[in-house]
Design a protein around this motif. Structure first.
Motif, short mmCIF file in Angstrom:
data_model
loop_
_atom_site.label_atom_id
_atom_site.label_comp_id
_atom_site.label_asym_id
_atom_site.label_seq_id
_atom_site.Cartn_x
_atom_site.Cartn_y
_atom_site.Cartn_z
N VAL A 77 5.15 -15.30 -2.02
CA VAL A 77 4.86 -13.93 -2.47
C VAL A 77 6.11 -13.06 -2.36
CG1 VAL A 77 3.43 -11.88 -2.09
CG2 VAL A 77 2.42 -14.15 -1.84
N LEU A 78 6.99 -13.40 -1.44
CA LEU A 78 8.19 -12.59 -1.21
C LEU A 78 9.02 -12.47 -2.48
CD1 LEU A 78 9.30 -14.00 2.27
CD2 LEU A 78 8.04 -11.89 1.81
N GLY A 79 9.42 -11.25 -2.79
CA GLY A 79 10.24 -11.02 -3.97
C GLY A 79 9.44 -10.67 -5.21
N LEU A 80 8.12 -10.90 -5.19
CA LEU A 80 7.28 -10.51 -6.32
C LEU A 80 6.76 -9.08 -6.10
CD1 LEU A 80 5.13 -13.75 -6.80
CD2 LEU A 80 7.08 -13.02 -8.18
N GLU A 81 6.57 -8.36 -7.18
CA GLU A 81 6.04 -7.00 -7.08
C GLU A 81 4.57 -7.07 -6.67
OE1 GLU A 81 5.03 -3.12 -9.90
OE2 GLU A 81 6.53 -4.59 -10.59
N LEU A 82 4.22 -6.27 -5.67
CA LEU A 82 2.85 -6.23 -5.17
C LEU A 82 2.16 -4.95 -5.61
CD1 LEU A 82 3.38 -7.39 -1.45
CD2 LEU A 82 2.79 -8.79 -3.43
N LEU A 83 0.98 -5.07 -6.17
CA LEU A 83 0.17 -3.90 -6.49
C LEU A 83 -0.57 -3.48 -5.24
CD1 LEU A 83 -0.67 -2.39 -9.22
CD2 LEU A 83 -2.82 -3.67 -9.00
N PRO A 84 -0.44 -2.22 -4.80
CA PRO A 84 -1.17 -1.80 -3.59
C PRO A 84 -2.67 -2.02 -3.75
CG PRO A 84 0.46 -0.15 -4.23
CD PRO A 84 0.39 -1.14 -5.36
N ARG A 85 -3.30 -2.48 -2.69
CA ARG A 85 -4.74 -2.70 -2.72
C ARG A 85 -5.49 -1.38 -2.61
NH1 ARG A 85 -6.64 -7.78 -0.73
NH2 ARG A 85 -5.04 -9.36 -1.06
N ARG A 86 -6.70 -1.39 -3.11
CA ARG A 86 -7.59 -0.23 -2.99
C ARG A 86 -8.38 -0.35 -1.68
NH1 ARG A 86 -12.90 0.71 -4.70
NH2 ARG A 86 -12.96 -1.43 -5.52
N LYS A 87 -8.33 0.69 -0.87
CA LYS A 87 -9.03 0.69 0.41
C LYS A 87 -10.47 1.14 0.21
CE LYS A 87 -5.22 -0.16 2.82
NZ LYS A 87 -5.01 -1.42 3.56
N VAL A 88 -11.40 0.31 0.65
CA VAL A 88 -12.82 0.64 0.55
C VAL A 88 -13.42 0.64 1.95
CG1 VAL A 88 -15.05 -0.03 -0.43
CG2 VAL A 88 -12.95 -0.46 -1.72
N HIS A 89 -14.08 1.72 2.33
CA HIS A 89 -14.71 1.81 3.65
C HIS A 89 -16.17 1.36 3.49
CE1 HIS A 89 -11.20 3.83 5.19
NE2 HIS A 89 -11.24 4.66 4.15
N TYR A 90 -16.50 0.29 4.19
CA TYR A 90 -17.81 -0.33 4.00
C TYR A 90 -18.35 -0.81 5.35
CZ TYR A 90 -21.34 -3.58 2.17
OH TYR A 90 -22.51 -4.24 1.90
N ARG A 91 -19.51 -0.25 5.72
CA ARG A 91 -20.19 -0.65 6.96
C ARG A 91 -19.27 -0.59 8.18
NH1 ARG A 91 -24.15 -5.75 5.22
NH2 ARG A 91 -25.47 -4.53 3.80
N GLY A 92 -18.56 0.52 8.28
CA GLY A 92 -17.74 0.76 9.45
C GLY A 92 -16.41 0.04 9.47
N ARG A 93 -16.04 -0.63 8.40
CA ARG A 93 -14.73 -1.29 8.36
C ARG A 93 -14.07 -1.03 7.01
NH1 ARG A 93 -14.73 -6.87 6.45
NH2 ARG A 93 -16.70 -7.35 5.42
N THR A 94 -12.77 -1.25 6.97
CA THR A 94 -11.99 -1.02 5.76
C THR A 94 -11.72 -2.36 5.09
OG1 THR A 94 -10.95 0.94 6.70
CG2 THR A 94 -9.88 -0.07 4.80
N VAL A 95 -12.05 -2.44 3.80
CA VAL A 95 -11.86 -3.66 3.02
C VAL A 95 -10.82 -3.40 1.95
CG1 VAL A 95 -13.02 -5.36 1.55
CG2 VAL A 95 -14.28 -4.27 3.41
#
Length: 223
Positions: A77-95
């Motif tokens: 994965v190193l060196g490839l452009e990463l799209l930031p993930r979308r943070k979803v708060h679900y049942r008391g945790r972040t997904v």
């Protein structure tokens, strides 16, 4: 003089032209397909993507790649452009989920979207990741993705009978039918079991449960 009944129906011709135009604009889908977790689908997907960047200078972005703490996969994965993930708060945790809108806005030539059968967190635009991929393809973005045989909807019950494990996440056969390419990623069952024992498939606790159920030699040979 030709019979009017022999002439093509104009509406049928128009629909055919429209379908062909839609297919021409649609992104290309390639599925890296395996018989079980741990055979190297994500690793192979990253290898092919990196070669495209190096050889063709292709615009490649990582939408979702699950390395499951495998160092050799993470290195690719190193060196490839990463799209930031979308943070979803679900049942008391972040997904962390694929950010579909960010992907559509970035609009790369090729987006890597691991684990096609994944179920999205509640509140996502689509309940399933394969539906996210369909929207990306309709927008003209090429997609590389991964999945296992047990996630094919029509084979799910057969695999459950063989393995005695019911997989809940499935992908419709129509998605596979529309794929432009399917690459089989395969290793010997003995090698996969050795990888499981070495912690290269799952973390120790999860690996122990998997070895007692799905990852039995008879199951892997049957698959």
């Amino acid at each position: 003089m030709s019979d009017v009944r022999d002439r093509p129906d104009p509406d049928t011709l128009l629909r055919r032209v429209q379908d062909e135009e839609a297919r021409a604009k649609r992104g290309k889908l390639k599925i890296f397909f395996g018989f079980a977790p741990g055979v190297g689908k994500t690793y192979r997907m990253l290898q092919v993507a990196r070669d495209l960047v190096t050889d063709q200078h292709l615009d490649v972005v990582v939408g979702v790649v699950e390395d499951h703490r495998r160092a050799d996969t993470a290195r690719l994965v190193l060196g490839l452009e990463l799209l930031p993930r979308r943070k979803v708060h679900y049942r008391g945790r972040t997904v962390d989920e694929l950010d579909l809108d960010a992907a559509l806005g970035r609009r790369p030539k090729l987006l890597l979207v691991d684990e096609l059968a994944h179920t999205n967190a509640a509140g996502s635009r689509h309940p399933k990741r394969w539906q996210d991929v369909e929207e990306l393809l309709d927008a003209g973005i090429d997609v590389f993705t991964t999945m296992n045989v047990q996630h094919v909807e029509s084979l799910n019950d057969i695999v459950a009978q063989i393995s005695r494990v019911q997989v809940r996440e499935t992908v419709p056969d129509s998605t596979l039918d529309r794929a432009d390419a399917i690459e089989l990623v395969d290793i010997a069952p003995e090698e996969l079991l050795a990888r499981l024992k070495e912690g290269k498939v799952y973390l120790p606790d999860q690996a122990k449960r998997a070895a007692a159920h799905f990852f039995q030699r008879g199951n892997l040979l049957a698959l």
